[in-house]
Design a protein around this motif. Structure first.
Motif, PDB file in Angstrom:
ATOM      1  N   GLY A   1       5.728   8.555  -4.379  1.00 32.54           N
ATOM      2  CA  GLY A   1       4.583   7.411  -3.976  1.00 32.54           C
ATOM      3  C   GLY A   1       3.318   8.041  -3.756  1.00 32.54           C
ATOM      4  O   GLY A   1       3.119   9.609  -3.534  1.00 32.54           O
ATOM      5  N   CYS A   2       2.408   7.354  -3.794  1.00 31.85           N
ATOM      6  CA  CYS A   2       1.002   7.806  -3.733  1.00 31.85           C
ATOM      7  C   CYS A   2       0.384   7.687  -2.273  1.00 31.85           C
ATOM      8  O   CYS A   2      -0.868   7.964  -1.992  1.00 31.85           O
ATOM      9  N   GLY A   3       1.006   6.859  -1.297  1.00 29.15           N
ATOM     10  CA  GLY A   3       0.647   6.661  -0.198  1.00 29.15           C
ATOM     11  C   GLY A   3       1.538   6.096   0.820  1.00 29.15           C
ATOM     12  O   GLY A   3       2.870   6.709   0.547  1.00 29.15           O
ATOM     13  N   THR A   4       1.717   5.116   1.402  1.00 26.36           N
ATOM     14  CA  THR A   4       2.629   4.436   2.103  1.00 26.36           C
ATOM     15  C   THR A   4       2.728   2.976   1.999  1.00 26.36           C
ATOM     16  O   THR A   4       1.669   2.318   2.062  1.00 26.36           O
TER      17      THR A   4
ATOM     18  N   SER B   1      12.682 -16.359  -0.006  1.00 25.39           N
ATOM     19  CA  SER B   1      13.610 -15.507   0.449  1.00 25.39           C
ATOM     20  C   SER B   1      13.519 -14.244   1.167  1.00 25.39           C
ATOM     21  O   SER B   1      14.577 -14.018   2.139  1.00 25.39           O
ATOM     22  N   VAL B   2      12.179 -13.879   1.178  1.00 28.10           N
ATOM     23  CA  VAL B   2      12.078 -12.465   1.789  1.00 28.10           C
ATOM     24  C   VAL B   2      10.755 -12.276   2.525  1.00 28.10           C
ATOM     25  O   VAL B   2       9.767 -13.351   2.319  1.00 28.10           O
ATOM     26  N   ASP B   3      10.632 -11.730   3.660  1.00 23.34           N
ATOM     27  CA  ASP B   3       9.593 -11.485   4.428  1.00 23.34           C
ATOM     28  C   ASP B   3       8.405 -10.681   3.693  1.00 23.34           C
ATOM     29  O   ASP B   3       7.214 -10.853   4.121  1.00 23.34           O
ATOM     30  N   VAL B   4       9.078  -9.607   3.468  1.00 21.98           N
ATOM     31  CA  VAL B   4       8.208  -8.520   2.894  1.00 21.98           C
ATOM     32  C   VAL B   4       8.638  -8.098   1.464  1.00 21.98           C
ATOM     33  O   VAL B   4      10.020  -8.119   1.407  1.00 21.98           O
ATOM     34  N   VAL B   5       7.557  -7.818   0.410  1.00 20.15           N
ATOM     35  CA  VAL B   5       7.946  -7.119  -0.711  1.00 20.15           C
ATOM     36  C   VAL B   5       7.070  -5.940  -0.668  1.00 20.15           C
ATOM     37  O   VAL B   5       5.844  -5.840  -0.191  1.00 20.15           O
ATOM     38  N   ALA B   6       7.579  -4.496  -0.956  1.00 19.20           N
ATOM     39  CA  ALA B   6       6.894  -3.451  -1.002  1.00 19.20           C
ATOM     40  C   ALA B   6       7.120  -2.694  -2.415  1.00 19.20           C
ATOM     41  O   ALA B   6       7.924  -2.936  -3.096  1.00 19.20           O
ATOM     42  N   GLN B   7       6.044  -2.062  -2.760  1.00 18.35           N
ATOM     43  CA  GLN B   7       6.021  -1.348  -3.956  1.00 18.35           C
ATOM     44  C   GLN B   7       5.257   0.106  -3.767  1.00 18.35           C
ATOM     45  O   GLN B   7       4.126  -0.152  -3.363  1.00 18.35           O
TER      46      GLN B   7
ATOM     47  N   PRO C   1       6.546 -18.353   2.713  1.00 15.97           N
ATOM     48  CA  PRO C   1       5.149 -18.644   2.830  1.00 15.97           C
ATOM     49  C   PRO C   1       4.747 -17.797   4.117  1.00 15.97           C
ATOM     50  O   PRO C   1       5.602 -17.587   5.294  1.00 15.97           O
ATOM     51  N   GLY C   2       3.574 -17.198   4.064  1.00 16.60           N
ATOM     52  CA  GLY C   2       3.136 -16.234   5.285  1.00 16.60           C
ATOM     53  C   GLY C   2       3.660 -14.899   4.992  1.00 16.60           C
ATOM     54  O   GLY C   2       3.215 -13.834   5.746  1.00 16.60           O
ATOM     55  N   GLY C   3       4.635 -14.676   3.968  1.00 13.96           N
ATOM     56  CA  GLY C   3       4.885 -13.210   3.797  1.00 13.96           C
ATOM     57  C   GLY C   3       4.143 -12.267   3.057  1.00 13.96           C
ATOM     58  O   GLY C   3       2.891 -12.505   2.786  1.00 13.96           O
ATOM     59  N   ARG C   4       4.461 -10.919   3.187  1.00 14.08           N
ATOM     60  CA  ARG C   4       3.483  -9.875   2.903  1.00 14.08           C
ATOM     61  C   ARG C   4       4.107  -9.092   1.804  1.00 14.08           C
ATOM     62  O   ARG C   4       5.030  -8.762   1.699  1.00 14.08           O
ATOM     63  N   LEU C   5       3.072  -8.914   1.127  1.00 12.57           N
ATOM     64  CA  LEU C   5       3.161  -7.788  -0.127  1.00 12.57           C
ATOM     65  C   LEU C   5       2.550  -6.588   0.118  1.00 12.57           C
ATOM     66  O   LEU C   5       1.143  -6.226   0.341  1.00 12.57           O
ATOM     67  N   LEU C   6       3.417  -5.385   0.403  1.00  9.40           N
ATOM     68  CA  LEU C   6       2.793  -4.096   0.791  1.00  9.40           C
ATOM     69  C   LEU C   6       2.587  -3.221  -0.464  1.00  9.40           C
ATOM     70  O   LEU C   6       3.941  -2.997  -1.093  1.00  9.40           O
ATOM     71  N   MET C   7       1.717  -2.809  -0.594  1.00  2.00           N
ATOM     72  CA  MET C   7       1.578  -1.766  -1.791  1.00  2.00           C
ATOM     73  C   MET C   7       0.688  -0.771  -1.841  1.00  2.00           C
ATOM     74  O   MET C   7      -0.235  -0.586  -0.653  1.00  2.00           O
ATOM     75  N   SER C   8       1.113   0.217  -2.241  1.00  2.00           N
ATOM     76  CA  SER C   8       0.394   1.628  -2.292  1.00  2.00           C
ATOM     77  C   SER C   8       0.024   1.767  -3.920  1.00  2.00           C
ATOM     78  O   SER C   8       1.164   1.961  -4.546  1.00  2.00           O
TER      79      SER C   8
ATOM     80  N   LEU D   1      -4.697   3.552  -2.816  1.00  2.21           N
ATOM     81  CA  LEU D   1      -5.263   2.418  -2.023  1.00  2.21           C
ATOM     82  C   LEU D   1      -3.810   1.859  -1.323  1.00  2.21           C
ATOM     83  O   LEU D   1      -3.085   1.335  -2.115  1.00  2.21           O
ATOM     84  N   ASP D   2      -3.623   1.631  -0.098  1.00  4.93           N
ATOM     85  CA  ASP D   2      -2.678   0.967   0.689  1.00  4.93           C
ATOM     86  C   ASP D   2      -3.242  -0.356   1.226  1.00  4.93           C
ATOM     87  O   ASP D   2      -4.132  -0.415   1.538  1.00  4.93           O
ATOM     88  N   SER D   3      -2.365  -1.557   0.707  1.00  5.81           N
ATOM     89  CA  SER D   3      -3.110  -2.682   0.958  1.00  5.81           C
ATOM     90  C   SER D   3      -1.830  -3.709   1.665  1.00  5.81           C
ATOM     91  O   SER D   3      -0.625  -3.399   1.292  1.00  5.81           O
ATOM     92  N   VAL D   4      -2.222  -4.755   2.140  1.00  3.34           N
ATOM     93  CA  VAL D   4      -1.133  -5.603   2.535  1.00  3.34           C
ATOM     94  C   VAL D   4      -1.936  -7.171   1.997  1.00  3.34           C
ATOM     95  O   VAL D   4      -2.999  -7.489   2.456  1.00  3.34           O
ATOM     96  N   ALA D   5      -0.903  -7.926   1.301  1.00  5.48           N
ATOM     97  CA  ALA D   5      -1.425  -9.107   0.487  1.00  5.48           C
ATOM     98  C   ALA D   5      -0.593 -10.315   1.194  1.00  5.48           C
ATOM     99  O   ALA D   5       0.206 -10.137   1.217  1.00  5.48           O
ATOM    100  N   PHE D   6      -1.303 -11.104   1.513  1.00  4.84           N
ATOM    101  CA  PHE D   6      -0.410 -12.356   2.298  1.00  4.84           C
ATOM    102  C   PHE D   6      -0.266 -13.529   1.518  1.00  4.84           C
ATOM    103  O   PHE D   6      -1.301 -13.909   0.739  1.00  4.84           O
TER     104      PHE D   6
END
Length: 324
Positions: free
Chosen positions: A49-52, A137-143, A168-175, A246-251
């Protein structure tokens, strides 16, 4: 027949799953240190991975997490630390050898982590373009360092699929790596460099626009740091190209009528003669007190009262608070 870039990527990660290469394509950094969490050495060697993506502020209340591209299982284990329930983490990967390696590595983690159970992480066959879970169906998606490999049309498919499965309101966590200017075509078409996360990076603006186009109404930048320098000689460039991570959170929230809210660490400070400043649009600034604002609000306030409001530069680090 020539392989597609996605087939070449799958072959590449099949190879590195079977014969790990330390520091293959990534920033060398220590995994997040958490009380009672022990990371096996093999997981650290396979930290591709390139970050967290493990953003602690987003992981309260035992979330259901979908992790896309399981890698060596390191972040799947870290997410399981927060969910701590059967099926709390679903890890998806299309490469059989990578799924097997991650399952083996989670087994290595079991003896050193009394809180952990193997059924906390469910590893499934699947791709970023067809996630094997239901709508909303999920609270968080990450990659981590996967979506940058995709060409723009495929990236949009992956982002829309992540949007689909989030509540709805869930978060996409990306790096992901980003580039200061468009990467030359001769590098973009090099399938091995793309698989190594060195030639598929978008510019920051294009990356954010992809998130907005997928429907995400708020994006928060958690970190931005140097990632890898592409030098002139090795990569046939007229001038060096410094990639950033770049580490980001998209809602998954509605996009406001005046545009998405992008937080990059800017603040607004009222410097006028009154005790407070009220712009009439929901933003109240106390004199001398910095208030975190999204980039859109920063621009609006700067136009509204340029003499009395100081807008600070982006820090590229934002962890909540303020207004948009």
């Amino acid at each position: 027949m020539k392989m597609t870039y996605l087939e070449a990527t799958a072959k590449f990660y099949s190879e590195v799953a079977q014969a790990p290469e330390v520091g293959l394509c990534c920033v060398q950094s220590s995994p997040l240190q958490l009380p009672g969490l022990k990371i096996p050495a093999i997981m650290q060697e396979m930290n591709y991975g390139c970050g967290t993506t493990v953003q602690v502020n987003e992981l309260g209340n035992s979330p259901r997490v979908l992790y896309v591209g399981v890698g060596g299982g390191l972040e799947a284990l870290q997410f399981a630390y927060f969910s701590r329930r059967p099926g709390g983490v679903i890890a998806v990967d299309p490469v059989p050898e990578m799924r097997w390696a991650a399952q083996r590595n989670l087994g290595e983690a079991l003896p050193e982590n009394p809180w952990f159970s193997l059924d906390f992480v469910e590893i499934k066959d699947g791709s970023a373009f067809e996630l094997p879970v239901e709508d909303a169906s999920v609270d968080v998606v990450a990659q981590n360092c996967l979506f940058n490999i995709f060409k723009p049309a495929d990236l949009q498919l992956a982002l829309r699929e992540a949007f689909r499965v989030l509540k709805p309101g869930g978060r996409l966590l990306m790096s992901d790596p980003i580039a200061p200017r468009p990467i030359p075509e001769h590098l973009q078409e090099d399938q091995r460099l793309r698989a190594m996360c060195l030639s598929g990076a978008l510019t920051y603006d294009d990356y954010i626009q992809q998130l907005i186009a997928a429907g995400f109404g708020q994006v928060e930048i958690r970190a931005r740091r140097p990632y890898r320098l592409l030098d002139c000689q090795s990569y046939n460039l007229a001038e060096p190209l410094l990639l950033e991570s770049l580490d980001s959170v998209a809602f998954k929230v509605a996009i406001p009528e005046d545009g998405a809210c992008i937080f990059t660490g800017k603040t607004a400070i009222y410097t006028g003669t009154e005790a407070i400043f009220d712009d009439g649009a929901g933003h109240i600034l106390a004199k001398g007190l910095p208030v975190a604002v999204c980039d859109k609000t920063a621009s609006n306030l700067a136009r509204l009262s340029p003499e009395d409001i100081l807008i600070t530069e982006s820090t590229w680090h934002y962890n909540g608070g303020g207004c948009c």
